[in-house]
Design a protein around this motif. Structure first.
Motif, short mmCIF file in Angstrom:
data_model
loop_
_atom_site.label_atom_id
_atom_site.label_comp_id
_atom_site.label_asym_id
_atom_site.label_seq_id
_atom_site.Cartn_x
_atom_site.Cartn_y
_atom_site.Cartn_z
N ILE A 182 0.82 -1.21 0.00
CA ILE A 182 0.00 0.00 0.00
C ILE A 182 0.85 1.26 0.00
O ILE A 182 0.57 2.21 -0.74
CB ILE A 182 -0.94 0.02 1.22
N ALA A 183 1.92 1.27 0.80
CA ALA A 183 2.63 2.52 1.08
C ALA A 183 3.94 2.71 0.33
O ALA A 183 4.49 3.81 0.33
CB ALA A 183 2.91 2.62 2.58
N SER A 184 4.48 1.67 -0.30
CA SER A 184 5.73 1.85 -1.04
C SER A 184 5.50 2.74 -2.25
O SER A 184 4.37 2.87 -2.75
CB SER A 184 6.29 0.50 -1.48
N GLY A 185 6.56 3.37 -2.73
CA GLY A 185 6.44 4.30 -3.84
C GLY A 185 5.76 3.73 -5.07
O GLY A 185 4.79 4.32 -5.59
N PRO A 186 6.20 2.58 -5.59
CA PRO A 186 5.55 2.01 -6.77
C PRO A 186 4.07 1.71 -6.56
O PRO A 186 3.26 1.91 -7.47
CB PRO A 186 6.35 0.74 -7.03
N HIS A 187 3.72 1.24 -5.36
CA HIS A 187 2.31 0.92 -5.11
C HIS A 187 1.46 2.17 -4.95
O HIS A 187 0.28 2.17 -5.33
CB HIS A 187 2.19 0.02 -3.88
N LEU A 188 2.02 3.24 -4.38
CA LEU A 188 1.29 4.51 -4.32
C LEU A 188 0.93 4.96 -5.73
O LEU A 188 -0.22 5.34 -6.01
CB LEU A 188 2.14 5.58 -3.64
N ALA A 189 1.93 4.94 -6.62
CA ALA A 189 1.70 5.42 -7.99
C ALA A 189 0.74 4.49 -8.74
O ALA A 189 -0.14 4.95 -9.49
CB ALA A 189 3.03 5.52 -8.73
N GLN A 190 0.89 3.18 -8.56
CA GLN A 190 0.02 2.22 -9.23
C GLN A 190 -1.44 2.43 -8.82
O GLN A 190 -2.34 2.45 -9.66
CB GLN A 190 0.46 0.80 -8.91
N TRP A 191 -1.66 2.55 -7.51
CA TRP A 191 -3.03 2.74 -7.03
C TRP A 191 -3.62 4.04 -7.58
O TRP A 191 -4.79 4.07 -8.00
CB TRP A 191 -3.04 2.78 -5.50
N ALA A 192 -2.83 5.10 -7.61
CA ALA A 192 -3.32 6.39 -8.11
C ALA A 192 -3.72 6.28 -9.59
O ALA A 192 -4.76 6.81 -10.00
CB ALA A 192 -2.26 7.46 -7.91
N ARG A 193 -2.90 5.58 -10.38
CA ARG A 193 -3.26 5.41 -11.79
C ARG A 193 -4.56 4.63 -11.94
O ARG A 193 -5.41 4.95 -12.78
CB ARG A 193 -2.12 4.69 -12.54
N GLU A 194 -4.73 3.61 -11.11
CA GLU A 194 -5.96 2.81 -11.17
C GLU A 194 -7.18 3.63 -10.79
O GLU A 194 -8.30 3.32 -11.21
CB GLU A 194 -5.83 1.61 -10.22
N GLN A 195 -6.98 4.68 -10.01
CA GLN A 195 -8.08 5.56 -9.60
C GLN A 195 -8.27 6.76 -10.52
O GLN A 195 -9.07 7.65 -10.24
CB GLN A 195 -7.84 6.06 -8.16
N GLY A 196 -7.50 6.79 -11.63
CA GLY A 196 -7.70 7.84 -12.62
C GLY A 196 -6.67 8.95 -12.60
O GLY A 196 -6.87 9.98 -13.26
N TRP A 197 -5.59 8.79 -11.88
CA TRP A 197 -4.52 9.80 -11.90
C TRP A 197 -4.00 9.95 -13.32
O TRP A 197 -3.58 8.99 -13.95
CB TRP A 197 -3.41 9.39 -10.95
N ASP A 198 -4.03 11.16 -13.84
CA ASP A 198 -3.63 11.43 -15.22
C ASP A 198 -2.13 11.66 -15.26
O ASP A 198 -1.64 12.78 -15.06
CB ASP A 198 -4.38 12.67 -15.74
N ALA A 199 -1.40 10.57 -15.50
CA ALA A 199 0.06 10.64 -15.51
C ALA A 199 0.59 9.57 -16.45
O ALA A 199 -0.09 8.59 -16.73
CB ALA A 199 0.62 10.43 -14.10
N PRO A 200 1.82 9.74 -16.95
CA PRO A 200 2.42 8.71 -17.81
C PRO A 200 2.54 7.38 -17.09
O PRO A 200 2.58 7.31 -15.85
CB PRO A 200 3.81 9.28 -18.13
N ALA A 201 2.62 6.30 -17.86
CA ALA A 201 2.66 4.96 -17.28
C ALA A 201 3.88 4.74 -16.40
O ALA A 201 3.85 3.91 -15.49
CB ALA A 201 2.64 3.92 -18.40
N ASP A 202 4.97 5.48 -16.67
CA ASP A 202 6.19 5.30 -15.88
C ASP A 202 6.33 6.34 -14.77
O ASP A 202 7.38 6.43 -14.13
CB ASP A 202 7.43 5.34 -16.78
N ALA A 203 5.28 7.12 -14.51
CA ALA A 203 5.34 8.13 -13.45
C ALA A 203 5.52 7.45 -12.10
O ALA A 203 4.93 6.41 -11.82
CB ALA A 203 4.07 8.97 -13.45
N ASP A 204 6.35 8.06 -11.25
CA ASP A 204 6.68 7.44 -9.97
C ASP A 204 6.16 8.27 -8.80
O ASP A 204 5.38 9.22 -8.98
CB ASP A 204 8.18 7.23 -9.85
N ALA A 205 6.58 7.90 -7.59
CA ALA A 205 6.08 8.57 -6.39
C ALA A 205 6.48 10.04 -6.32
O ALA A 205 5.76 10.86 -5.74
CB ALA A 205 6.56 7.83 -5.14
#
Length: 301
Positions: A182-205
């Protein structure tokens, strides 16, 4: 003045340094961790060791090793998840053969905690959890003023405290619902993308933090969610170990108030016992130097 040789072995980089009796890092060098076989990784360690010993000119009292885990203290071996080439690699034996010095091994989370206790934000804390929130979530414990290794050397592996037992995602450890998922950098970014965060696929924390600072509601919610998971873990470990201080470093922790404000707020709701209400959570101070300084602390006791 005898110096202590320190190694910090991770999946991205390998660092070596010299630490003086006051805990100051007086020399350091680092190289990327190679993708080759086990001996290719060892060759980088050996090169850094040799160069560091040359700089020290013989005035050394031992070698401390901070390694990504799992480690196995009884056998002196390491099997880092993020260095797949090393499985039960005999790091203590190899380092002793090259240096001719006494060698102490510790997990990277423990060494981070020891470094922060010696020279950083955890100075003189008696019951301390030092942890890193970055690509993964790791930690180490100082209990009653002494490093706590546990049975195998892996005590303090707080990234794998389960905080979502019923609907948590699969973790690299093989379990489900670990705070790292839940809290690691990659998982933060992954969850945000799944919720509609408008960012490139390789965007990180780091980019997620920039979006949150800019007011993006999904990015803000991602940090709130991650911070709440960390707070639940801290409350659990704090209750078990009767902690007085938690020091948090790592890339995600560099987001500052985005992580620490919701974390401290959530901790108030989880840490209801009287003895937990004075538990403090603070940012780390030493950055990437903590592992080397803490590795030297292993040698100096």
């Amino acid at each position: 003045m005898a110096l202590t040789v320190a190694l910090d072995i991770g999946g991205t980089k390998i660092a070596a340094g010299l630490v003086d009796p006051d805990g100051a890092l007086v020399h350091q060098a680092k190289l990327p961790t190679p993708d080759g076989d086990a001996e290719s990784v060892w060759a980088v360690v050996e090169r850094l060791l040799t160069e560091t010993l040359r700089v020290a000119s013989g005035a050394t009292d031992g070698v401390g090793i901070a390694s990504a885990g799992p480690i196995d203290l009884p056998s002196g071996t390491v099997s880092p998840i993020n260095i797949v080439q090393w499985h039960r690699f005999p790091i203590v034996e190899r380092v002793r053969a090259v240096t001719g010095l006494p060698v102490r091994l510790g997990g990277d989370g423990l060494c981070m905690a020891l470094g922060e206790r010696w020279r950083g934000a955890g100075r003189d804390a008696q019951f301390l959890l030092g942890m890193v929130v970055s690509t993964g979530v790791g930690g180490g414990l100082v209990l009653d003023g002494a490093p706590y290794d546990g049975r195998t050397g892996n005590a303090g592996h707080v990234g794998h405290v389960v905080v979502a037992p019923f609907d948590g995602g699969l973790c690299t450890c093989g379990g489900h619902g670990c705070v790292e998922t839940i809290a690691s950098g990659p998982h933060l970014a992954q969850w945000a993308r799944e919720q509609g965060w408008d960012a490139p696929a390789d965007a990180d924390a780091k980019e997620l933090a920039d979006s949150a600072i800019g007011g993006d509601p999904v990015a803000l919610k991602a940090f709130q969610r991650g911070a709440t998971a960390v707070a639940a873990m801290i409350a659990s470990v704090g209750a078990v170990c009767d902690l007085d201080l938690v020091v948090i470093g790592g890339g995600v922790a560099k987001s500052g108030a985005l992580l620490f404000d919701p974390l401290r707020s959530a901790l108030q709701s989880y840490a209801g016992l009287d003895f937990l209400r004075t538990l403090r959570v603070v940012p780390a101070e030493l950055g990437g130097e903590a592992g080397l300084v803490g590795a030297a602390a292993l040698v100096r006791g």
